[in-house]
Write an enzyme that holds these catalytic residues in place. Structure first.
Site, mmCIF file in Angstrom:
data_model
loop_
_atom_site.group_PDB
_atom_site.id
_atom_site.type_symbol
_atom_site.label_atom_id
_atom_site.label_comp_id
_atom_site.label_asym_id
_atom_site.label_seq_id
_atom_site.Cartn_x
_atom_site.Cartn_y
_atom_site.Cartn_z
ATOM 1 N N ASN A 11 -3.403 -1.384 -4.716
ATOM 2 C CA ASN A 11 -3.547 -1.205 -3.154
ATOM 3 C C ASN A 11 -2.374 1.005 -3.500
ATOM 4 O OD1 ASN A 11 -3.994 0.877 -0.974
ATOM 5 N ND2 ASN A 11 -4.668 -1.417 0.227
ATOM 6 N N ARG A 93 -8.015 -0.667 -5.568
ATOM 7 C CA ARG A 93 -8.080 0.482 -4.068
ATOM 8 C C ARG A 93 -8.279 2.439 -4.209
ATOM 9 N NH1 ARG A 93 -5.160 3.028 0.829
ATOM 10 N NH2 ARG A 93 -6.386 4.145 1.769
ATOM 11 N N ASP A 150 -12.505 2.594 -0.470
ATOM 12 C CA ASP A 150 -12.667 3.217 0.591
ATOM 13 C C ASP A 150 -14.252 3.803 1.414
ATOM 14 O OD1 ASP A 150 -10.464 1.479 2.074
ATOM 15 O OD2 ASP A 150 -8.986 3.196 1.095
ATOM 16 N N HIS A 206 -8.278 0.680 13.013
ATOM 17 C CA HIS A 206 -7.126 0.716 11.837
ATOM 18 C C HIS A 206 -6.502 1.116 11.910
ATOM 19 C CE1 HIS A 206 -5.959 -0.406 7.997
ATOM 20 N NE2 HIS A 206 -5.670 0.648 7.994
ATOM 21 N N GLY A 208 -3.390 2.555 11.373
ATOM 22 C CA GLY A 208 -1.271 2.571 10.647
ATOM 23 C C GLY A 208 -1.031 4.019 10.824
ATOM 24 N N THR A 282 4.820 6.011 16.021
ATOM 25 C CA THR A 282 5.105 4.669 16.995
ATOM 26 C C THR A 282 5.989 4.617 17.616
ATOM 27 O OG1 THR A 282 4.111 2.921 16.333
ATOM 28 C CG2 THR A 282 2.320 5.511 17.063
ATOM 29 N N GLY A 328 -1.524 -1.373 14.951
ATOM 30 C CA GLY A 328 -3.236 -2.087 15.599
ATOM 31 C C GLY A 328 -2.730 -3.684 15.723
ATOM 32 N N GLU A 329 -1.447 -4.188 15.103
ATOM 33 C CA GLU A 329 -1.350 -5.742 14.537
ATOM 34 C C GLU A 329 -0.478 -6.224 15.458
ATOM 35 O OE1 GLU A 329 -1.873 -7.262 11.101
ATOM 36 O OE2 GLU A 329 -2.952 -6.106 10.468
#
Length: 392
Positions: A11, A93, A150, A206, A208, A282, A328-329
């Site tokens: 990836n 990917r 993707d 999503h 990131g 962030t 997000g997680e």
């Protein structure tokens, strides 16, 4: 296949590569190890996780354009922990599949050439994937290789959603909305169907370093915030998201900026970094007390909420919001900030569940459910590769 057969996944991001090691025993690819290499780091190292064990293994080679030495030493280090001689395939990917690749594909010379032809549509990511595909082909010429795209997950979107308001001839030439992060959304769609089947109409965020949103109707992609390129949509770490094209005309005309300068501005100096002037991360901005940091976070959450509202129109309703990927997680403050803007839709967050990164973070009286689901793009790549191998 023997019980020891392995499948590897690559990836590749713009500067890092995540490597997945999977067992091919049975009908499903089972994750048995993960690796990551930051190609910008000096010296290079391979970070590896095997079960509960973690390893940091220095790599003595330098990064070259063909990556032959990097791949060679990576395999040598992996061999200390896995039987890499048992590797039967490698899945990659690939960010952009254009209109040609609407599902995963086994790679041959023609396929690789077609992927390379799409490089202008994803100039940061497409070359990296191609470097790893070719390096694997050089080091392990008999290793089967596959590509997971993707953009493929979004091929289900209606033509009206994919159109830009430009001359029809340009649309027919491929200038349209494609959507990205499709491997992540495919994984989340499966998890959502399993864990919250009542959430038929959902918007997945999503979030990131690269960030986008996707509108799912019973697991099918109906809209995405990223469009023609990975610059579109919501603000990201260093990319601006939606931008009035008049700004580009102004920079190129009145300001006499070159194409290279504008490209650098849009890919590397905008987004959270540009607004704050402090950081693209962030986590740093949430800790920083300056008003510029707060403004960057507030703009980020406002734009995310705005896209969720827009996608509710595409879906004709909204049952759930899902947060995934690194931000997000793991960042309750960002999720709470988005939810605050969506209170008018009836979204209410349970502060305790949100702080714990629980699966369901919406309160009992919320009209819309909110969930946190960890994504796994490598699992999707492995599953698609295994499916293609079964067709051979």
């Amino acid at each position: 296949m023997s019980l020891t057969d392995l499948l590897l996944t690559f990836n590749a991001g713009s500067s890092t590569v995540k490597i997945g090691i999977f067992s091919m025993a049975g009908a499903k690819a089972r994750h048995i190890g993960k690796g990551v290499i930051d190609l910008r780091a000096e010296p290079l190292s391979l970070g590896l996780k095997k079960g509960s064990q973690t390893f940091e293994m220095p790599l003595k080679v330098e990064v070259t354009e063909d990556l032959h030495d990097v791949i060679g030493e990576t395999f040598a280090r992996l061999a200390d922990h896995f039987d890499v001689a048992a590797a039967r395939a490698a899945g990659h990917r690939v960010v952009h599949g254009g209109d040609r690749f609407t599902k995963a594909a086994a790679l041959d010379n023609a396929g690789i050439a077609a992927i390379e032809a799409l490089t202008p549509l994803a100039p940061l990511h497409q070359p990296q994937a191609l470097r790893f595909i070719r390096a694997l082909g050089h080091l392990k010429p008999h290793l089967a290789q596959t590509a997971s795209f993707d953009t493929a997950f979004h091929a289900t979107q209606d033509d009206l959603v994919r159109r830009l308001a430009i001359p029809r001839a340009l649309h027919e030439e491929g200038i349209k909305r494609y959507g990205f992060h499709g491997l992540s959304y495919k994984f989340i769609a499966g998890e959502l169907a399993r864990k919250a089947p009542q959430a038929a109409k959902a918007v997945v965020a999503h979030l990131g370093s690269g960030a986008s949103l996707c509108a799912l109707d019973r697991g099918i992609s109906r809209d995405c915030s990223m469009g023609f390129s990975t610059l579109d949509g919501i603000p990201m770490a260093t990319r601006p998201g939606w931008l009035d094209p008049g700004v580009i005309l102004h920079l190129a005309g009145e300001r006499k900026r070159s194409l290279g300068e504008i490209e650098d501005l849009l890919y590397h100096r905008s987004g959270l970094l540009g607004v704050s002037g402090i950081s693209a991360d962030t986590r740093d901005l949430l800790k920083d007390g300056r008003s510029e940091a707060r403004q960057a976070i507030d703009l980020f959450t406002l734009r995310i909420a705005g896209e969720i509202g827009r996608m509710a129109v595409t879906l004709g309703g909204l049952d759930a919001v899902v947060f995934t990927a690194g931000i997000g997680e793991h960042q309750p403050e960002i999720r709470a900030g988005v939810a605050k803007h969506l209170a008018w839709l009836g979204l209410s967050i349970d502060a305790k569940a949100n702080a714990a990164n629980a699966f369901t973070i919406s309160s009992g009286d919320s009209r819309i459910s909110a969930h946190v689901i960890a994504t796994d793009e490598e699992q999707v790549i492995a599953d698609e590769a295994l499916s293609l191998l079964g067709e051979r």
